[in-house]
Design an enzyme around this catalytic site. Sequence first.
Site, PDB file in Angstrom:
ATOM      1  N   ASP A   1       2.686 -44.788  23.906  1.00 55.48           N
ATOM      2  CA  ASP A   1       2.579 -44.486  22.538  1.00 55.48           C
ATOM      3  C   ASP A   1       2.742 -42.900  22.380  1.00 55.48           C
ATOM      4  O   ASP A   1       2.459 -42.144  23.394  1.00 55.48           O
ATOM      5  CB  ASP A   1       1.436 -45.201  22.206  1.00 55.48           C
TER       6      ASP A   1
HETATM    7  C1  BGC Z   1       2.417 -45.206  16.732  1.00 55.65           C
HETATM    8  C2  BGC Z   1       3.450 -45.872  17.103  1.00 55.65           C
HETATM    9  C3  BGC Z   1       4.738 -45.111  16.766  1.00 55.65           C
HETATM   10  C4  BGC Z   1       4.458 -43.897  17.360  1.00 55.65           C
HETATM   11  C5  BGC Z   1       5.935 -43.019  17.000  1.00 55.65           C
HETATM   12  C6  BGC Z   1       2.272 -43.731  17.019  1.00 55.65           C
HETATM   13  O1  BGC Z   1       1.434 -43.220  16.304  1.00 55.65           O
HETATM   14  O2  BGC Z   1       1.133 -45.694  17.124  1.00 55.65           O
HETATM   15  O3  BGC Z   1       3.438 -47.349  16.682  1.00 55.65           O
HETATM   16  O4  BGC Z   1       5.905 -46.028  17.165  1.00 55.65           O
HETATM   17  O5  BGC Z   1       3.656 -42.940  16.819  1.00 55.65           O
HETATM   18  O6  BGC Z   1       6.073 -42.783  15.504  1.00 55.65           O
END
Ligand code: BGC
Length: 806
Positions: free
Chosen positions: A224
Amino acid sequence: MDEPLTLLEKAALLSGGTVWQTRAVPRAGIRALWFADGPHGIRKQTGSADHLGLGASQKATCFPTAATVANSWDPELAEKVGEALGAEAAAQGVDVLLGPGLNIKRSPLCGRDFEYFSEDPYLAGKLAAGYVRGIQSQGVSACPKHFAANSQELRRMASDSVVDERTLREIYLTGFEIAVREGHPHTVMSSYNKLNGTYAHENHWLLSRVLRDEWGFDGAVVSDWGGGNDPVAAVRAGGTLEMPSSGFDSVERILRAVERGELSEADLDARVAEVVALGGRVERPSATQRVDEAAHHELARDVVAQSAVLLKNEDGLLPLAPGTRVAVVGDFAATPRYQGAGSSLVNPFRLVTTLDALPASGLELVEYAQGFTRGGAGDATLVAQAVRAAQQADVVLAYLGLDEISEVEGRDRAHLRLPSAQVELLAALAEVNEHVVVVLSGGGVVETEWLGRCQALLHGYLGGQAGAEAVLDILVGKVNPSGRLAETYPVRLEDTPAHRYHPSGGVTAEYREGPYVGYRYYATAEVPVAFPFGFGLSYTAFAYSDLEIGATGAAFTLTNTGSVAGAEVAQLYVGRDPSSTAGVVRPIRELKGFAKVALAPGESTRVVIPFDEYTFRHFSTATGRWEVESGRYSIQVGASVEDIRLSATHEVTGTVEPTAGRREDLPHYASGEITNVPDEEFAALLGHPAPPTSRVRGPLRLDDPLAAMTEAASPLARLAHRVLVRLIARADAKGRPDLNLLFIYWEPFRAIAKMTNGLVSTAMVEALLVVVNGHAFRGIGALVRAAVANNRMNRRLRRELAAVSH
Ligand code: BGC
């Protein structure tokens, strides 16, 4: 060119080149891959890149969120949404679509529940697999997320989910298992949290043993955004790619580890092969591909038509006849609440409001009244105006719901109530008109103590750009509602199984309720609910008869006994036969299959729901394997978890004989009364004592969130903490929570080095911590030295990489 990749090239391939792209090695034909959110529409950023939905993004169809689609109980529909998402991603040149999100709704308080499917892993897994197949049919990789046990937004990057292995596998991993086995995603996103003490992205058990060895996943695991910790540990554990770019910080750490013999080149090669293979699996999206915006809008509308849930319809008030004179009340009718906030925020092609769509519905609008302001206190003038409108109408359509700030990424909900201004408005409307239909918007459940004030209740969830049209189609009977709840509506927050444990403000999040998530708890502990899992009304009625159980599944007859066509979601639940007292402790019944069946009035059909590998299994902590206990099971078929219409006993020859089942050392888990599990019993479930719940006092470490600066030795750091708290409170008071500040507040120090595109290295953060811990002089000196070294290192590696790889 077939010169093998250099060590530098290999290490460089394992972290991002920008916020959204991987690095390229042109001489080896490896191009940079583009990642974009998200689960219900493409969010490809155009200008300055961030990952919280703050910067602008290209326009895309905003589909209903996963919480909405889940109520369709229709994996084929999910697949169609996936195809449309994949097509739009391809048209925008996106290689990997960051979704679907399929974390289990452990509590209705989780701020991101609107992005997730269900409290049940079987349903979530089947729908997620549909999305994955659909997305990948367009040559784009899906990326199911967030793997795993990521159930709260509070401390989301600084929390350790403590879960016993059986619960973990049966509840929190099974959905991912189904998505992987049946959808074959090319990537999976690891979550921010630690799982049983180890960060998800460097958890060997999770990423290598379970995901790859047991489920056969052969793709790339993407962290993530900012969820990477130790890049070397990640490579060893099976974490493929760290996103976003941290400059060359992680690259250098990997290089050093290989040179020192701390990381084997075999592990490095395995991860590199996964990145390279991903590039080969996603076809170069065609820039000329066009999106059929109109068709996607219609699909988005159809999804809501199949997913909205009719929860109450006293005296058959709905559907409304053409020409019914309606007062439309509520801000949401003019300004829809149609998606959540954060990384999933879509910039829609179009947005249709109820007021836009009403003229085509056949209803006659008497008057629209706003009724309340978003996030505001009650307003007597607005209420009076709404009451006047209600007095003149045959029926009042009250558009109520949760406002934008109640469901956001980065913050959990504080309660389950509707804003009091809306509840007061509803009471005033009910005084003057007995035919009030409440249309709810929101990505989750609310307490419904006000239910007596409306004659009908339709939950449209978060309907995306075309939701308003679909809801009107249902209200007038053009569409017969067939959505069924994918989560339980509790009576009160205090009734929810994890309310004492979730969200945890400590360093650990203890999953003390074990497997008793959602209906598994309510049904087993016999706790009354407002609306059960699987529930939803229709304008027709269905009869169930003639249940036959064979070795391979359950068959029964379903008849539409009403006068209009409609679809029923027939659900198969399995539990231990009540006459057998032996065996492992388990919920009284669990969803093991379902079928959505459309029938004309009077039509009957034979429905078959097959058994599969998930039907009778449980994870045995005794053998460390999935086992099936021999003996009698109760097979139940019904219209909700509480509306079982047919049941039969079925004898199974399993892999083990039922044991005594540890009822003595797990008494609360045996009864399902798990809201107050004592320490010793939780330790017995875990197989070891739970780790400490609060941080060990002493100097702040890389792992601690910036929020912990309140305990810092440095007065400056404590001041910085106070400033942050004040800024967050100021934004909240304005009714616009600042997601960026919230992210920073709960961001661990280590993540500063992950989110600054190389500007700050891990060594610099370590030096910063020396300052924070009260040694300003020493720390600043170290910080300056580390900054100089980081700058040099970034320049040197960038130059070297450019020299070899072009
Ligand atoms: C979120 C993800 C997301 C990623 C990119 C993160 O903060 O938890 O779900 O895909 O950011 O935007």
